[in-house]
Design an enzyme around this catalytic site. Structure first.
Site, PDB file in Angstrom:
ATOM      1  N   ASP A 138     -17.021 -33.561 -32.377  1.00 55.90           N
ATOM      2  CA  ASP A 138     -15.766 -34.056 -33.421  1.00 55.90           C
ATOM      3  C   ASP A 138     -14.480 -34.163 -32.817  1.00 55.90           C
ATOM      4  O   ASP A 138     -14.523 -34.305 -31.345  1.00 55.90           O
ATOM      5  CB  ASP A 138     -15.745 -32.971 -34.735  1.00 55.90           C
ATOM      6  N   PHE A 191     -16.031 -40.685 -32.502  1.00 58.07           N
ATOM      7  CA  PHE A 191     -17.386 -41.508 -32.954  1.00 58.07           C
ATOM      8  C   PHE A 191     -17.311 -43.310 -32.977  1.00 58.07           C
ATOM      9  O   PHE A 191     -18.254 -43.644 -32.810  1.00 58.07           O
ATOM     10  CB  PHE A 191     -18.093 -41.176 -34.034  1.00 58.07           C
ATOM     11  N   HIS A 194     -20.519 -42.100 -45.728  1.00 59.62           N
ATOM     12  CA  HIS A 194     -19.973 -42.421 -47.153  1.00 59.62           C
ATOM     13  C   HIS A 194     -18.382 -42.181 -47.156  1.00 59.62           C
ATOM     14  O   HIS A 194     -17.790 -42.744 -48.122  1.00 59.62           O
ATOM     15  CB  HIS A 194     -20.498 -41.120 -48.122  1.00 59.62           C
ATOM     16  N   GLY A 208     -19.747 -35.846 -35.601  1.00 60.66           N
ATOM     17  CA  GLY A 208     -18.707 -35.560 -36.852  1.00 60.66           C
ATOM     18  C   GLY A 208     -19.026 -34.304 -37.277  1.00 60.66           C
ATOM     19  O   GLY A 208     -19.076 -34.224 -38.612  1.00 60.66           O
ATOM     20  N   GLY A 209     -19.700 -33.295 -36.539  1.00 61.15           N
ATOM     21  CA  GLY A 209     -20.128 -32.091 -37.349  1.00 61.15           C
ATOM     22  C   GLY A 209     -19.156 -31.149 -37.827  1.00 61.15           C
ATOM     23  O   GLY A 209     -19.458 -29.752 -38.056  1.00 61.15           O
TER      24      GLY A 209
HETATM   25  C1  LIG Z   1     -16.615 -35.440 -44.392  1.00 57.95           C
HETATM   26  S1  LIG Z   1     -16.412 -34.532 -42.997  1.00 57.95           S
HETATM   27  C2  LIG Z   1     -17.941 -34.072 -42.752  1.00 57.95           C
HETATM   28  C3  LIG Z   1     -18.055 -33.298 -41.670  1.00 57.95           C
HETATM   29  C4  LIG Z   1     -19.890 -32.562 -41.112  1.00 57.95           C
HETATM   30  N1  LIG Z   1     -20.294 -33.292 -40.980  1.00 57.95           N
HETATM   31  C5  LIG Z   1     -20.148 -31.985 -42.547  1.00 57.95           C
HETATM   32  O1  LIG Z   1     -21.049 -32.552 -43.394  1.00 57.95           O
HETATM   33  O2  LIG Z   1     -19.791 -30.871 -43.030  1.00 57.95           O
HETATM   34  C6  LIG Z   1     -15.985 -35.735 -42.010  1.00 57.95           C
HETATM   35  C7  LIG Z   1     -15.858 -35.537 -40.443  1.00 57.95           C
HETATM   36  O3  LIG Z   1     -15.754 -36.635 -39.593  1.00 57.95           O
HETATM   37  C8  LIG Z   1     -14.757 -36.252 -38.603  1.00 57.95           C
HETATM   38  N2  LIG Z   1     -14.123 -37.599 -37.944  1.00 57.95           N
HETATM   39  C9  LIG Z   1     -13.354 -38.309 -38.593  1.00 57.95           C
HETATM   40  N3  LIG Z   1     -13.001 -39.444 -37.886  1.00 57.95           N
HETATM   41  C10 LIG Z   1     -13.612 -39.037 -36.595  1.00 57.95           C
HETATM   42  C11 LIG Z   1     -13.544 -39.814 -35.383  1.00 57.95           C
HETATM   43  N4  LIG Z   1     -12.967 -40.994 -35.232  1.00 57.95           N
HETATM   44  N5  LIG Z   1     -14.591 -39.386 -34.359  1.00 57.95           N
HETATM   45  C12 LIG Z   1     -15.107 -38.020 -34.780  1.00 57.95           C
HETATM   46  N6  LIG Z   1     -15.332 -37.529 -35.775  1.00 57.95           N
HETATM   47  C13 LIG Z   1     -14.537 -37.719 -36.611  1.00 57.95           C
HETATM   48  C14 LIG Z   1     -13.980 -35.354 -39.479  1.00 57.95           C
HETATM   49  O4  LIG Z   1     -13.170 -34.580 -38.335  1.00 57.95           O
HETATM   50  C15 LIG Z   1     -14.646 -34.529 -40.015  1.00 57.95           C
HETATM   51  O5  LIG Z   1     -15.012 -33.425 -39.536  1.00 57.95           O
END
Ligand SMILES: C[S@@+](CC[C@H](N)C(=O)[O-])C[C@H]1O[C@@H](n2cnc3c(N)ncnc32)[C@H](O)[C@@H]1O
Length: 425
Positions: free
Chosen positions: A285, A310, A329, A260-261
């Site tokens: 992601d 994820f 979170h 989820g980067g």
């Molecule tokens: C709050 S952001 C945090 C991004 C990054 N880790 C950062 O700290 O800048 C949440 C991330 O989770 C990803 N995300 C949400 N649902 C997801 C899923 N089912 N599988 C993979 N990534 C996911 C979003 O696309 C987003 O990039």
């Protein structure tokens, strides 16, 4: 259901409290603290000293202000300021103010450049000046300051229209949502003030994925909101060399996985700080994010990109570290445990580490940088920021990992909760 109505007396019980400063007795002490904190500090280098001084200055304002003044500032001045900034960001006001090296411009010149009725723009310019967001150089003439120059950058300022359009509608409905649920905290990603306020059955992330303008602003905001704060791998937060690199031999490919980067900002920084890890870094992601990520830059930094949900089995097995930054979170405990569970199955017991980069709410004196996020996580995702006890309960109690150490720098900065799968498992 019915909610009990508070009594509505015709006259306030204590009129004098409205116009007396909140706490004059605290003022001499605060002035003394401010004088001593202000001495002999290089505030550009010493972040802690600068933040301590701001806190004291805020306490001084709160002590001197009357409740009536505080109320007017909160409900009138700050809301008008927030929405004026959002309007200014979108209309290009701050970009226009920054042109010609920030030379002062009259209100009619600005109105003409932006296509605004002067009578719509003037009140905004006056209020932005009163709130110290721009500078008035002469009657009806304005110039930018450093804050408005920051706002002139659409990437840095994307949080304003993002919050206005995505986060504020749920906030407007928080009181109604809670009342309909007998004031129970939201705990579902698809039934919370966000879904209620936007009249949608989509979770925040599904909603973002189907609204490209909001999604782009979200990505911009993810990037800008942490600027100026130390990175997770700063030795004062998490000693990477000691914890991950010493004594485990050279690392091959697929050893550090950012799950989820987002667009890879963390991995790009990490790769610059630890060039020896190039080639072993993986960014995961959703497809929309990987598609928007800077492919060439990531490739040059030795980062492999991978579309990965994820909630599905983790395809990279036995990596040295799996990293989750601001992911858990966003999710209630149930889904957080599913996300961690998929990683856990891929972890090599006693070797792989899970690094959870998140705020750890202290039991006393939480920073506003964390407390506001806690409320937004509740309304946007039915989730929350967590205390150390909450993290241990989730990661050990629910997920069956062992928490090796909680690296918690406090002061509004995220920490690292470092876990492993115990060898006995
Ligand atoms: C709050 S952001 C945090 C991004 C990054 N880790 C950062 O700290 O800048 C949440 C991330 O989770 C990803 N995300 C949400 N649902 C997801 C899923 N089912 N599988 C993979 N990534 C996911 C979003 O696309 C987003 O990039």
């Amino acid at each position: 259901m019915t909610t009990s109505k508070p009594a509505d007396p015709a006259e306030p019980a204590n009129l004098s409290i409205a116009s007396a400063p909140c706490d004059l007795s605290a003022v001499p002490g605060l002035l003394g603290d401010i004088a001593s904190l202000g001495n002999n500090h290089d505030f550009s280098a010493d972040r802690e000293a600068r933040l301590s001084l701001i806190e004291k200055a805020r306490s001084l304002v709160s002590a001197l202000e009357t409740p009536r003044e505080a109320m007017s500032r909160h409900i009138g001045a700050e809301t008008a300021s927030f929405f004026s900034i959002g309007l200014g960001v979108e209309a290009g006001l701050f970009r226009e103010l920054a042109t010609n090296n920030g030379a002062a411009k009259t209100a009619p010149e600005l109105a003409k450049a932006l296509g605004f009725d002067i009578n719509a723009l003037r009140p905004i310019l006056r209020h932005l000046t009163a709130m110290k967001h721009i500078v008035q150089t002469n009657p009806d003439e304005y110039a930018p300051n450093n804050f408005s120059l920051f706002l002139s950058d659409p990437v840095l300022s994307a949080g304003y229209p993002l919050y206005r359009d995505v986060c504020i509608p749920p906030m407007l409905h928080l009181h109604k949502w809670l009342a309909t649920k007998s004031y129970a905290a939201p705990s579902s990603i698809i039934d919370n003030p966000f879904t209620f306020g936007h009249q949608t059955s989509s979770s925040l992330f599904e909603f973002l994925a189907s609204h490209p303008v909001h999604n782009t602003r979200f990505n911009h905001h993810m990037r800008s909101r942490r600027l100026g704060r130390p990175s997770w791998f700063h030795p004062s937060i998490y000693p990477v060399t000691e914890r991950l690199l010493t004594g485990c031999g050279p690392l091959s490919s697929n050893q550090f996985v950012d799950v989820g980067g987002n667009l890879g900002k963390d991995l790009l920084e990490f790769s610059r700080a630890f060039p020896q890890l190039r080639g072993s870094l993986v960014l995961q992601d959703q497809a929309a994010m990987i598609g928007a990520a800077p492919g060439g830059e990531l490739e040059a930094a030795g980062v492999e990109t991978m579309v990965h949900d994820f909630f599905a089995p983790q395809p990279v097995e036995g990596a040295r570290a799996y990293y989750l930054h601001s992911i858990l979170h966003d999710w209630p405990d149930e889904q957080s445990a599913e996300i961690v569970g998929q990683i856990k199955k891929a972890m090599k017991p006693g070797y792989s580490r899970l690094l959870v980069n998140e705020h750890v709410i202290p039991s006393l004196g939480v920073s506003w940088e964390v407390s506001y996020l806690d409320i937004y996580m509740m309304i946007l995702c039915g989730a929350r920021e967590r205390t150390e006890e909450d993290w241990v309960a989730l990661l050990e109690g629910k997920c069956g990992l062992r928490v090796l150490k909680v690296w918690n720098p406090g002061n509004g900065v995220e920490g690292i909760i470092e876990c492993e799968v115990p060898l006995a498992n």
